[in-house]
Design an enzyme around this catalytic site. Sequence first.
Site, mmCIF file in Angstrom:
data_model
loop_
_atom_site.group_PDB
_atom_site.id
_atom_site.type_symbol
_atom_site.label_atom_id
_atom_site.label_comp_id
_atom_site.label_asym_id
_atom_site.label_seq_id
_atom_site.Cartn_x
_atom_site.Cartn_y
_atom_site.Cartn_z
ATOM 1 C CD GLN A 59 -31.448 60.792 50.438
ATOM 2 O OE1 GLN A 59 -32.028 59.830 49.954
ATOM 3 N NE2 GLN A 59 -30.727 61.624 49.704
ATOM 4 N NE ARG A 80 -36.139 69.651 44.173
ATOM 5 C CZ ARG A 80 -36.390 70.020 42.921
ATOM 6 N NH1 ARG A 80 -35.599 69.626 41.964
ATOM 7 N NH2 ARG A 80 -37.438 70.754 42.627
ATOM 8 C CE1 TYR A 119 -27.067 64.836 48.611
ATOM 9 C CE2 TYR A 119 -26.808 62.467 48.633
ATOM 10 C CZ TYR A 119 -27.618 63.574 48.647
ATOM 11 O OH TYR A 119 -28.980 63.415 48.685
ATOM 12 C CG HIS A 206 -24.401 63.896 42.745
ATOM 13 N ND1 HIS A 206 -25.374 64.134 41.801
ATOM 14 C CD2 HIS A 206 -25.052 63.506 43.860
ATOM 15 C CE1 HIS A 206 -26.558 63.895 42.333
ATOM 16 N NE2 HIS A 206 -26.395 63.517 43.581
ATOM 17 N NE ARG A 209 -28.954 64.746 37.719
ATOM 18 C CZ ARG A 209 -29.275 64.621 38.993
ATOM 19 N NH1 ARG A 209 -29.796 65.627 39.658
ATOM 20 N NH2 ARG A 209 -29.084 63.492 39.631
ATOM 21 C CG HIS A 231 -26.652 59.409 41.750
ATOM 22 N ND1 HIS A 231 -26.519 60.455 42.623
ATOM 23 C CD2 HIS A 231 -27.042 58.350 42.502
ATOM 24 C CE1 HIS A 231 -26.804 60.049 43.859
ATOM 25 N NE2 HIS A 231 -27.118 58.783 43.814
ATOM 26 C CD GLU A 234 -32.799 58.554 40.930
ATOM 27 O OE1 GLU A 234 -31.793 59.265 41.120
ATOM 28 O OE2 GLU A 234 -33.525 58.148 41.839
ATOM 29 C CG HIS A 268 -30.443 55.492 40.575
ATOM 30 N ND1 HIS A 268 -31.153 54.634 41.367
ATOM 31 C CD2 HIS A 268 -30.019 56.492 41.395
ATOM 32 C CE1 HIS A 268 -31.146 55.096 42.614
ATOM 33 N NE2 HIS A 268 -30.472 56.203 42.647
ATOM 34 C CG ASP A 319 -30.916 55.748 46.408
ATOM 35 O OD1 ASP A 319 -30.138 56.588 46.865
ATOM 36 O OD2 ASP A 319 -31.613 55.948 45.390
HETATM 37 ZN ZN ZN Z 1 -28.472 57.869 45.381
#
Ligand code: ZN
Length: 453
Positions: A59, A80, A119, A206, A209, A231, A234, A268, A319
Site C-alpha cells: 500500500q 479502495r 493478504y 483478516h 467480515r 482486524h 476499524e 484497530h 498499516d
Molecule cells: Zn491493516
Amino acid sequence: MKIHASQVLSGQNWLKNCCVTSVDGRIAAIEEGASADQADCSVDVLLPSLANLHSHTFQRAMAGMTEFRAAGKESFWTWRELMYRFLDHLTPAQFEAIAAMVFMEMQEAGYASVGEFHYVHQQPGGETYANLSELSDRIFAAAQQTGIGLTHLPVLYTYGGVNQEPLTGGQLRFSNDVDRFLSLVEACNGNLSALPADAQVGIAPHSLRATSPADLARVLQATPQGPVHIHISEQLKEVADVEAKLGQRPVAWLLDNVDVDNRWCLIHATHMTEAETIAMAKSGAVAGLCPITEANLGDGPFNGPTYLEHNGVFGLGSDSNVRISLTEELRTLEYSQRLRDMARNVMVVREGSVGQTLYTGAAQGGAQAVGRDAGTIEVGKLADLVAIDRTHPALCALNDDQILDGLCFVASDDVVTDTWSAGRHVVKNGRHREHDAIVARYKTAISDLLDSV
Ligand code: ZN
C-alpha cells in the site's frame, strides 16, 4: 558486537557509560561504567527498538494518491478503488521492491522488526501462482535484503462480507479457503530457513467480515502456537454489520467465542464500549494501534484512558504505510486522545512521562504482538536496538526524564543514528546499509507500475 552508549534505557532505568554486547542476535552482556575503547561502535542514547506490529507493504505505492474528494462518493471509495486498480497490475518483482523500500524506511525510522499482515496471495483474477507462496517469498526476500526482523502473517481472506458474499474484482487476489490457507502457512514455515533465526510465521484471519466463525475455529485449531492477528473494529459500518450477523459487537463476540490470550493482536480496536475495552485489556491481547493510518482513513480514536487504567497492552503499526515515522506515530496516538478529551497528557495512568509510557509500552507490547523476545534491553533478549542523538537540536535541552517526551513530541526520525535488528547493524549514521540500491529498485518498480495502471 560491542556497542558503547553514553546512556542506555534498561527497563525503566537509565544506565550511564554502558557497553552492550550482542552475540548471535541476543544481548549477552550489559556493563555499566565501561569505556568505549574496546567497543565496535559508539553511540549516544541506546533504546530498545520498537516492532512495527502491523504493515501492508504494497500500500506504500499508493501513498499520497488518494487525498482528494470525489463528488458524490463515500470517503473510503477513492482509496479502495485505487488499491484494486493497483492490484490488477502489481507483479511479484514490484511487490518485492516495494516491500524492501518499506522495510528500509522502517529501520531508518528506528523499528527493528515488522509484523507483515500479508493478504495478496494470488495472480490478478484469482488464479494461484505455480508456487503457492510466491508473494510471501517476495516478502521474505525483502526481509533478507534489509535484515529486518520479520514476523510474516499470511492472511485468511475468504468472503466479501459478513454474509459470506463471494469475493469480486481486486479481492480475488486475496482469496483462500481454509485448506489452501493452511498449505500456504506450511509452505511459509518451510521457507523460514532462508531467513535469520529470529524470523517467524504467524497467522492472520483478516477480520470477522472476511472469515466465518467455523473457518476461524478451524485455522485456530490447526495453529496452536505463534502470533494471531485480526482486524477487529476499524469502522462503524463494520461494527454494525458484525452485530447484525453475529448478535454482538466484534470485540465482544471475539472475546466471548474464541480463546483470546497474549498470542493475539487486535488491530484497530478502535470502536469499543467501556465493557469491551476492559474485557480486552484483561485478555492479555495486544491492541494493535495504527494512529497515522487511522487518522488518514478517518477511523476514529482508540479508548486509551480506560484501556491503560486496566493494564491493557498496546503496540504501534504503520498499516497503510502512507507515512512511515516512529516519532509521528507516537505523537499521533497521544494527540488523537487530547483532541477527543480536550485535555493534555492523556496516555499515562495517574502521573508520569507520556513519552516514557508510550515508548516503553509500545516496545514491550509490539514485541509481544510479533512474538519476539525483545522490547527491553536486558541480558538474554534479542538485540533489537535503536540509537538516538541527544545532541540534536530537538533534544539537546532535555534532561534524562524528558528524553522520551522529546522523542515523542519534538523530534523527527532524523534523531535516529543506528538500528540493529537482532544484532544486525542495518542502519548507521541514519542510513540503511543498502539505501541507494533499494531506492533505485523501488523507483523503477513504481515507474513500471504506473505505466501499467
Ligand atoms: Zn491493516
